[in-house]
Design a protein around this motif. Structure first.
Motif, mmCIF file in Angstrom:
data_model
loop_
_atom_site.group_PDB
_atom_site.id
_atom_site.type_symbol
_atom_site.label_atom_id
_atom_site.label_comp_id
_atom_site.label_asym_id
_atom_site.label_seq_id
_atom_site.Cartn_x
_atom_site.Cartn_y
_atom_site.Cartn_z
ATOM 1 N N VAL A 83 -3.889 0.345 -13.962
ATOM 2 C CA VAL A 83 -4.734 -0.158 -12.868
ATOM 3 C C VAL A 83 -3.879 -0.873 -11.824
ATOM 4 C CG1 VAL A 83 -6.752 -1.521 -12.242
ATOM 5 C CG2 VAL A 83 -6.624 -0.464 -14.514
ATOM 6 N N PRO A 84 -3.325 -0.137 -10.872
ATOM 7 C CA PRO A 84 -2.674 -0.806 -9.731
ATOM 8 C C PRO A 84 -3.734 -1.345 -8.783
ATOM 9 C CG PRO A 84 -2.576 1.568 -9.464
ATOM 10 C CD PRO A 84 -3.215 1.322 -10.807
ATOM 11 N N ILE A 85 -3.372 -2.375 -8.042
ATOM 12 C CA ILE A 85 -4.322 -3.061 -7.170
ATOM 13 C C ILE A 85 -3.878 -2.929 -5.718
ATOM 14 C CG2 ILE A 85 -5.438 -5.272 -6.645
ATOM 15 C CD1 ILE A 85 -4.745 -6.113 -9.555
ATOM 16 N N GLN A 86 -4.811 -2.587 -4.871
ATOM 17 C CA GLN A 86 -4.570 -2.537 -3.437
ATOM 18 C C GLN A 86 -5.257 -3.737 -2.792
ATOM 19 O OE1 GLN A 86 -2.507 0.428 -1.996
ATOM 20 N NE2 GLN A 86 -2.109 -0.364 -4.052
ATOM 21 N N GLY A 87 -4.457 -4.748 -2.489
ATOM 22 C CA GLY A 87 -5.000 -6.004 -1.999
ATOM 23 C C GLY A 87 -5.176 -6.964 -3.150
ATOM 24 N N VAL A 88 -4.056 -7.370 -3.753
ATOM 25 C CA VAL A 88 -4.092 -8.258 -4.906
ATOM 26 C C VAL A 88 -4.753 -9.577 -4.507
ATOM 27 C CG1 VAL A 88 -2.686 -9.521 -6.584
ATOM 28 C CG2 VAL A 88 -2.046 -7.194 -5.926
ATOM 29 N N THR A 89 -5.736 -9.994 -5.286
ATOM 30 C CA THR A 89 -6.511 -11.194 -4.955
ATOM 31 C C THR A 89 -5.627 -12.418 -4.747
ATOM 32 O OG1 THR A 89 -8.392 -10.360 -6.212
ATOM 33 C CG2 THR A 89 -8.343 -12.724 -5.758
ATOM 34 N N ASN A 132 2.507 -0.511 -5.702
ATOM 35 C CA ASN A 132 2.934 0.794 -5.179
ATOM 36 C C ASN A 132 2.358 1.907 -6.047
ATOM 37 O OD1 ASN A 132 4.379 3.150 -4.346
ATOM 38 N ND2 ASN A 132 5.966 1.824 -3.478
ATOM 39 N N VAL A 133 1.197 2.433 -5.644
ATOM 40 C CA VAL A 133 0.492 3.424 -6.455
ATOM 41 C C VAL A 133 1.289 4.725 -6.556
ATOM 42 C CG1 VAL A 133 -1.685 4.641 -6.797
ATOM 43 C CG2 VAL A 133 -1.678 2.409 -5.687
ATOM 44 N N LYS A 134 1.929 5.128 -5.475
ATOM 45 C CA LYS A 134 2.678 6.388 -5.507
ATOM 46 C C LYS A 134 3.833 6.323 -6.505
ATOM 47 C CE LYS A 134 4.848 9.952 -2.681
ATOM 48 N NZ LYS A 134 5.819 10.264 -3.758
ATOM 49 N N GLU A 135 4.576 5.233 -6.491
ATOM 50 C CA GLU A 135 5.691 5.121 -7.435
ATOM 51 C C GLU A 135 5.192 5.077 -8.870
ATOM 52 O OE1 GLU A 135 8.270 1.897 -6.522
ATOM 53 O OE2 GLU A 135 8.977 2.769 -4.626
ATOM 54 N N ILE A 136 4.075 4.404 -9.099
ATOM 55 C CA ILE A 136 3.493 4.366 -10.437
ATOM 56 C C ILE A 136 3.009 5.752 -10.847
ATOM 57 C CG2 ILE A 136 1.560 3.450 -11.794
ATOM 58 C CD1 ILE A 136 1.830 0.864 -10.095
ATOM 59 N N ASN A 137 2.365 6.464 -9.917
ATOM 60 C CA ASN A 137 1.905 7.826 -10.181
ATOM 61 C C ASN A 137 3.065 8.744 -10.546
ATOM 62 O OD1 ASN A 137 -0.269 10.148 -9.651
ATOM 63 N ND2 ASN A 137 1.619 10.729 -8.595
ATOM 64 N N ASP A 138 4.151 8.672 -9.782
ATOM 65 C CA ASP A 138 5.297 9.549 -10.026
ATOM 66 C C ASP A 138 5.946 9.242 -11.373
ATOM 67 O OD1 ASP A 138 4.722 10.595 -7.574
ATOM 68 O OD2 ASP A 138 6.393 9.628 -6.526
ATOM 69 N N GLN A 140 8.523 0.739 -13.551
ATOM 70 C CA GLN A 140 9.282 0.912 -14.793
ATOM 71 C C GLN A 140 8.756 0.009 -15.897
ATOM 72 O OE1 GLN A 140 11.279 3.491 -15.215
ATOM 73 N NE2 GLN A 140 10.646 3.931 -13.106
ATOM 74 N N ASP A 141 8.297 -1.184 -15.531
ATOM 75 C CA ASP A 141 7.666 -2.050 -16.522
ATOM 76 C C ASP A 141 6.364 -1.434 -17.015
ATOM 77 O OD1 ASP A 141 9.709 -3.879 -16.310
ATOM 78 O OD2 ASP A 141 8.631 -5.209 -14.931
ATOM 79 N N VAL A 142 5.661 -0.738 -16.138
ATOM 80 C CA VAL A 142 4.442 -0.038 -16.521
ATOM 81 C C VAL A 142 4.752 1.013 -17.578
ATOM 82 C CG1 VAL A 142 2.685 1.613 -15.730
ATOM 83 C CG2 VAL A 142 3.165 -0.437 -14.382
ATOM 84 N N ILE A 143 5.766 1.825 -17.321
ATOM 85 C CA ILE A 143 6.117 2.916 -18.231
ATOM 86 C C ILE A 143 6.507 2.367 -19.605
ATOM 87 C CG2 ILE A 143 7.712 4.820 -18.633
ATOM 88 C CD1 ILE A 143 5.537 5.253 -16.450
ATOM 89 N N LYS A 144 7.232 1.267 -19.619
ATOM 90 C CA LYS A 144 7.649 0.670 -20.893
ATOM 91 C C LYS A 144 6.446 0.193 -21.712
ATOM 92 C CE LYS A 144 12.083 -0.964 -19.044
ATOM 93 N NZ LYS A 144 12.836 -2.179 -18.614
ATOM 94 N N ALA A 145 5.366 -0.171 -21.031
ATOM 95 C CA ALA A 145 4.183 -0.699 -21.721
ATOM 96 C C ALA A 145 3.243 0.402 -22.201
ATOM 97 C CB ALA A 145 3.432 -1.654 -20.802
ATOM 98 N N CYS A 146 3.438 1.629 -21.741
ATOM 99 C CA CYS A 146 2.539 2.733 -22.088
ATOM 100 C C CYS A 146 2.821 3.291 -23.473
ATOM 101 C CB CYS A 146 2.662 3.860 -21.063
ATOM 102 S SG CYS A 146 1.997 3.497 -19.432
#
Length: 465
Positions: free
Chosen positions: A198-204, A211-217, A184-190
């Motif tokens: 850019v979601p990260i799988q294995g954040v450094t 959660n890529v799926k939730e961001i995608n949806d 939801q924070d992503v959507i507000k920033a768009c």
């Protein structure tokens, strides 16, 4: 130049007795064995890579893999006419990875090897930027204010991408309450100028996954409402070689509508020595034509997607060796063992009773922890990190990013070659170092500086010295 008696030991030669040149080249030559010995001896001052639990980079490969790399280190990856089979093997690797990530493209998938995942990230970002510019130009809209969305736990390459290509980087703060990228924070920033998320799988920093799926949806709903085409580039530098083997049912890849490109690091959990990375697009239509160069090189038109030109082909061949050698079964066993050792270390640290953890999840073989609050404690995690360094271990201590910069954490990364025996040795040293620090009568300089909110002295090498 004076010729030494061939039976004279290296350490008995006149050349070895000289001071090695530091910042200017010497006038004369020296025998190869002497130059080798000097370089070899200086390199001994580096840390032991196997005890470096700070790095994600592969520090062990088997003898056959090393042989493949040694035999092919002279091959230039860009020269596909001279080394056509290496080029073919690169294409095979791209397809193998693309299929692991559920690419729908047939028969050949679109992607390339790179110099590490940083170049791969850069290419994914550039492609998203070019596609956005093309759409905007077609509608007669301005293209001067592009932006992309990422968490504050991003890797520095994205900061470089923003600066090099003049793209605004909109960072979503990671907090104790929201330890991964919040959809939801992503959507507000768009907005209409957002080229990608850019979601990260294995954040450094944390080892967790966005959660890529939730961001995608959430993006799918936003794109439908606004008529936008904000896509996703997944930075899977770590997770790209973990999820297909450990949790293949988790949907984070090309099965999602808006995931159009994925990057990963072959020299991390791809199990190849540094430096090789990979980037794959969902379909060739998502790779802008202007990014696929045809270079007239040595009498032939060479296709080139990567930013870099000349680079060694042996890393690509080593990647293919690992794919053949291990297969899905082998990769799963290696990655699961890394996770098991990581879980063991976390449990042992938990038993000590002085550490706190940010999440119960461990989707990747790394985790972070902090000290529990104790007003009587006279040391910080910086001190523990320094103490472990004396023992040979490299376990980093650092602060969390913006919005959590008042929290010091430590991180462990477990890679192939770090087994339970090494884990036990590490725990013995941690406990001994903690006991020594607890016995201090006065606070350390690090503790005093932290109490005053003063910046800590840089550890290790820094370019200012």
């Amino acid at each position: 130049m004076k010729t030494e008696n061939p039976i004279t030991p290296v350490f008995g030669t006149d050349e070895e007795a000289r001071v090695a040149p530091k910042y200017e080249m010497s006038e004369g030559m020296m025998p190869g064995e002497v130059a080798y010995q000097i370089v070899h001896d200086e390199a001994m001052l580096d840390g032991n890579s196997r005890l470096n639990l700070a790095t994600f980079v592969t520090t062990w490969m088997d003898d056959y893999a090393r042989k493949v790399m040694t035999e092919n280190m002279d091959k230039n990856m860009i020269d596909k006419t001279e080394y056509p089979q290496t080029a073919e093997i690169e294409r095979r690797c791209v397809n193998i990875l693309a299929k692991l990530w559920n690419s729908p493209e047939k028969p050949y998938c679109t992607g390339t090897s790179t110099v590490g995942s940083s170049e791969a990230c850069m290419l994914g970002g550039i492609a998203a930027l070019k596609r956005w510019q093309k759409r905007r130009k077609a509608k007669g809209l301005p293209i001067d204010k592009p932006n992309f969305i990422i968490s504050t736990c991003m890797q520095v390459v994205w900061e470089k991408f923003a600066i090099y290509w003049d793209v605004e980087m909109r960072m979503i703060p990671v907090t104790a309450e929201k330890i991964t990228l919040d959809p939801q924070d992503v959507i507000k920033a768009c907005d209409e100028n957002t080229i990608c998320v850019v979601p990260i799988q294995g954040v450094t920093i944390t080892g967790l996954n966005d959660n890529v799926k939730e961001i995608n949806d959430a993006l799918d709903k936003l794109n439908t409402e606004k008529g936008w085409e904000i896509c996703i580039h997944v930075d899977a530098a770590t997770g790209g070689f973990i999820h297909p083997f450990i949790d293949p049912e988790t949907v984070w890849d090309f099965r999602l509508k808006w995931v159009l490109s994925i990057s990963t690091s072959g020299h991390k959990f791809g199990l190849v020595y540094p430096g090789v990375g990979w980037v794959v697009w969902k379909d060739k239509q998502y790779l802008p034509e202007e990014m696929n160069f045809a270079v007239n090189y040595l009498g032939a038109n060479i296709p080139s997607i990567s930013i870099n030109f000349s680079r060694p082909g042996n890393q690509v061949l080593a990647q293919y060796y690992q794919f053949m050698r291990l297969g899905k079964e082998g990769y799963k066993k290696v990655q699961q063992n890394c996770l098991n050792v990581c879980l063991y270390l976390k449990e042992q640290l938990k038993k000590m009773g002085i550490f706190e953890f940010f999440s119960n999840d461990m989707p990747n073989p790394l985790f972070i922890w902090k000290l529990k609050d104790d007003p009587n404690r006279k040391w910080t995690l910086y001190d523990l990190s320094d103490a472990l360094h004396v023992e040979g271990w490299q376990v980093p201590a650092y602060t969390m990013p913006k919005a959590m910069e008042d929290v010091i954490i430590m991180r462990v990364v477990v890679r192939q070659g770090t087994g339970f025996d090494l884990a036990d040795l590490l725990m013995e040293d941690i406990k001994r170092c903690v006991n020594q620090l607890d016995a201090l009568k006065e606070p350390t300089n690090s503790a005093l500086m932290w109490a005053k909110k003063e910046p800590q002295k840089p550890r290790g090498f820094n370019h200012s010295r």
